[in-house]
Design a protein around this motif. Structure first.
Motif, PDB file in Angstrom:
ATOM      1  N   THR A  57      -6.777  14.030   1.253  1.00 57.62           N
ATOM      2  CA  THR A  57      -7.726  14.711   2.129  1.00 57.62           C
ATOM      3  C   THR A  57      -9.081  14.035   1.989  1.00 57.62           C
ATOM      4  N   PRO A  58      -9.965  14.220   2.976  1.00 57.82           N
ATOM      5  CA  PRO A  58     -11.276  13.547   2.908  1.00 57.82           C
ATOM      6  C   PRO A  58     -12.086  13.861   1.651  1.00 57.82           C
ATOM      7  N   ASP A  59     -11.916  15.044   1.073  1.00 57.02           N
ATOM      8  CA  ASP A  59     -12.696  15.396  -0.116  1.00 57.02           C
ATOM      9  C   ASP A  59     -11.923  15.182  -1.428  1.00 57.02           C
ATOM     10  N   ALA A  60     -10.728  14.619  -1.353  1.00 55.42           N
ATOM     11  CA  ALA A  60      -9.944  14.367  -2.563  1.00 55.42           C
ATOM     12  C   ALA A  60     -10.579  13.267  -3.403  1.00 55.42           C
ATOM     13  N   GLU A  61     -10.512  13.424  -4.721  1.00 57.43           N
ATOM     14  CA  GLU A  61     -11.079  12.430  -5.628  1.00 57.43           C
ATOM     15  C   GLU A  61     -10.073  11.362  -6.014  1.00 57.43           C
ATOM     16  N   ALA A  62      -8.825  11.521  -5.630  1.00 52.20           N
ATOM     17  CA  ALA A  62      -7.774  10.556  -5.955  1.00 52.20           C
ATOM     18  C   ALA A  62      -6.787  10.496  -4.791  1.00 52.20           C
ATOM     19  N   GLY A  63      -5.874   9.544  -4.882  1.00 53.50           N
ATOM     20  CA  GLY A  63      -4.821   9.472  -3.889  1.00 53.50           C
ATOM     21  C   GLY A  63      -5.013   8.427  -2.801  1.00 53.50           C
ATOM     22  N   ARG A  64      -6.048   7.616  -2.914  1.00 55.88           N
ATOM     23  CA  ARG A  64      -6.315   6.606  -1.888  1.00 55.88           C
ATOM     24  C   ARG A  64      -5.949   5.188  -2.323  1.00 55.88           C
ATOM     25  N   GLY A  65      -5.499   5.010  -3.542  1.00 57.92           N
ATOM     26  CA  GLY A  65      -5.291   3.684  -4.102  1.00 57.92           C
ATOM     27  C   GLY A  65      -4.323   2.813  -3.336  1.00 57.92           C
ATOM     28  N   LEU A  66      -3.151   3.336  -3.002  1.00 52.32           N
ATOM     29  CA  LEU A  66      -2.181   2.516  -2.283  1.00 52.32           C
ATOM     30  C   LEU A  66      -2.620   2.249  -0.843  1.00 52.32           C
ATOM     31  N   HIS A  67      -3.407   3.160  -0.270  1.00 57.28           N
ATOM     32  CA  HIS A  67      -3.980   2.889   1.056  1.00 57.28           C
ATOM     33  C   HIS A  67      -4.951   1.709   0.964  1.00 57.28           C
ATOM     34  N   LEU A  68      -5.714   1.662  -0.110  1.00 58.38           N
ATOM     35  CA  LEU A  68      -6.630   0.546  -0.342  1.00 58.38           C
ATOM     36  C   LEU A  68      -5.843  -0.755  -0.514  1.00 58.38           C
ATOM     37  N   VAL A  69      -4.785  -0.724  -1.304  1.00 56.55           N
ATOM     38  CA  VAL A  69      -3.934  -1.904  -1.490  1.00 56.55           C
ATOM     39  C   VAL A  69      -3.416  -2.373  -0.136  1.00 56.55           C
ATOM     40  N   ASP A  70      -2.980  -1.448   0.703  1.00 54.52           N
ATOM     41  CA  ASP A  70      -2.472  -1.787   2.028  1.00 54.52           C
ATOM     42  C   ASP A  70      -3.540  -2.478   2.883  1.00 54.52           C
ATOM     43  N   GLN A  71      -4.769  -2.014   2.796  1.00 57.55           N
ATOM     44  CA  GLN A  71      -5.852  -2.589   3.589  1.00 57.55           C
ATOM     45  C   GLN A  71      -6.278  -3.967   3.097  1.00 57.55           C
ATOM     46  N   LEU A  72      -6.186  -4.213   1.810  1.00 58.56           N
ATOM     47  CA  LEU A  72      -6.676  -5.471   1.239  1.00 58.56           C
ATOM     48  C   LEU A  72      -5.661  -6.609   1.282  1.00 58.56           C
ATOM     49  N   THR A  73      -4.392  -6.286   1.430  1.00 55.65           N
ATOM     50  CA  THR A  73      -3.349  -7.294   1.304  1.00 55.65           C
ATOM     51  C   THR A  73      -2.791  -7.736   2.646  1.00 55.65           C
ATOM     52  N   THR A  74      -2.162  -8.898   2.627  1.00 57.24           N
ATOM     53  CA  THR A  74      -1.419  -9.365   3.788  1.00 57.24           C
ATOM     54  C   THR A  74      -0.170  -8.499   3.937  1.00 57.24           C
ATOM     55  N   ARG A  75       0.456  -8.226   2.807  1.00 54.66           N
ATOM     56  CA  ARG A  75       1.591  -7.311   2.746  1.00 54.66           C
ATOM     57  C   ARG A  75       1.801  -6.908   1.293  1.00 54.66           C
ATOM     58  N   TRP A  76       2.473  -5.783   1.104  1.00 57.44           N
ATOM     59  CA  TRP A  76       2.777  -5.302  -0.237  1.00 57.44           C
ATOM     60  C   TRP A  76       4.059  -4.484  -0.172  1.00 57.44           C
ATOM     61  N   GLY A  77       4.654  -4.232  -1.323  1.00 63.18           N
ATOM     62  CA  GLY A  77       5.860  -3.436  -1.353  1.00 63.18           C
ATOM     63  C   GLY A  77       6.312  -3.197  -2.774  1.00 63.18           C
ATOM     64  N   SER A  78       7.492  -2.646  -2.895  1.00 60.51           N
ATOM     65  CA  SER A  78       8.046  -2.371  -4.212  1.00 60.51           C
ATOM     66  C   SER A  78       9.560  -2.463  -4.128  1.00 60.51           C
ATOM     67  N   ARG A  79      10.168  -2.650  -5.288  1.00 64.67           N
ATOM     68  CA  ARG A  79      11.628  -2.663  -5.344  1.00 64.67           C
ATOM     69  C   ARG A  79      12.075  -2.231  -6.725  1.00 64.67           C
ATOM     70  N   ARG A  80      13.231  -1.589  -6.717  1.00 64.84           N
ATOM     71  CA  ARG A  80      13.817  -1.166  -7.987  1.00 64.84           C
ATOM     72  C   ARG A  80      14.464  -2.363  -8.664  1.00 64.84           C
ATOM     73  N   LEU A  81      14.352  -2.380  -9.963  1.00 65.34           N
ATOM     74  CA  LEU A  81      15.026  -3.353 -10.803  1.00 65.34           C
ATOM     75  C   LEU A  81      16.012  -2.596 -11.685  1.00 65.34           C
ATOM     76  N   ARG A  82      16.899  -3.300 -12.297  1.00 62.33           N
ATOM     77  CA  ARG A  82      17.835  -2.654 -13.221  1.00 62.33           C
ATOM     78  C   ARG A  82      17.078  -1.947 -14.342  1.00 62.33           C
ATOM     79  N   THR A  83      15.967  -2.513 -14.737  1.00 63.03           N
ATOM     80  CA  THR A  83      15.203  -1.980 -15.868  1.00 63.03           C
ATOM     81  C   THR A  83      13.949  -1.214 -15.465  1.00 63.03           C
TER      82      THR A  83
END
Length: 143
Positions: free
Chosen positions: A102-128
């Motif tokens: 939400t606009p007044d939230a103090e956290a929760g924007r980090g991955l949105h920031l990563v999305d804005q700064l990068t050409t692309r990003w993602g994640s994947r599960r590993l065995r470990t």
């Protein structure tokens, strides 16, 4: 050709440049990873990527510290001809998802920031566990 390269022949690269290290999941891990990634990028002459890379690695490492019970966080930076890839690994198999902040939230924007700064990003599960990766184009760093 005896002992020297023939005129016009260039040596082929042997592969991408890579840096990696591991961190104990403590409050100091994001700053240590940020420092190491900065040194790496500056060594490669990619100073223009430092600010964005610092924010990205801080967010990804902080998420691993806060949201997982991992015993070790891995960070690697790999330089490719047209981009740099930052990878953070941990032992949790839960993939990250951007929060609906939400606009007044103090956290929760980090991955949105990563999305804005990068050409692309993602994640994947590993065995470990999992790996979360982000790419920055090197075109802005060399122009």
């Amino acid at each position: 050709m005896t002992g020297a390269l023939a005129e016009g022949v260039k040596a082929a690269p042997t592969g991408p440049q890579r840096y990696s290290d591991g961190y104990t999941p403590r409050d100091t891990a994001p700053s240590r990873a940020r420092r190491d990634v900065t040194l790496c990028l500056r060594t490669w002459g990619l100073d223009a990527l430092v600010d964005d890379a610092q924010l990205i690695v801080s967010e990804l490492v902080a998420n691993a510290v806060k949201h997982t019970h991992t015993r070790r966080i891995g960070v690697s930076v790999t330089r490719h001809p047209d981009h740099v890839r930052i990878v953070v690994t941990d032992t949790s198999r839960t993939l990250p998802a951007p929060a609906a902040a939400t606009p007044d939230a103090e956290a929760g924007r980090g991955l949105h920031l990563v999305d804005q700064l990068t050409t692309r990003w993602g994640s994947r599960r590993l065995r470990t566990g999992k790996q979360v990766w982000a790419e920055l184009t090197t075109l802005k760093a060399t122009s």
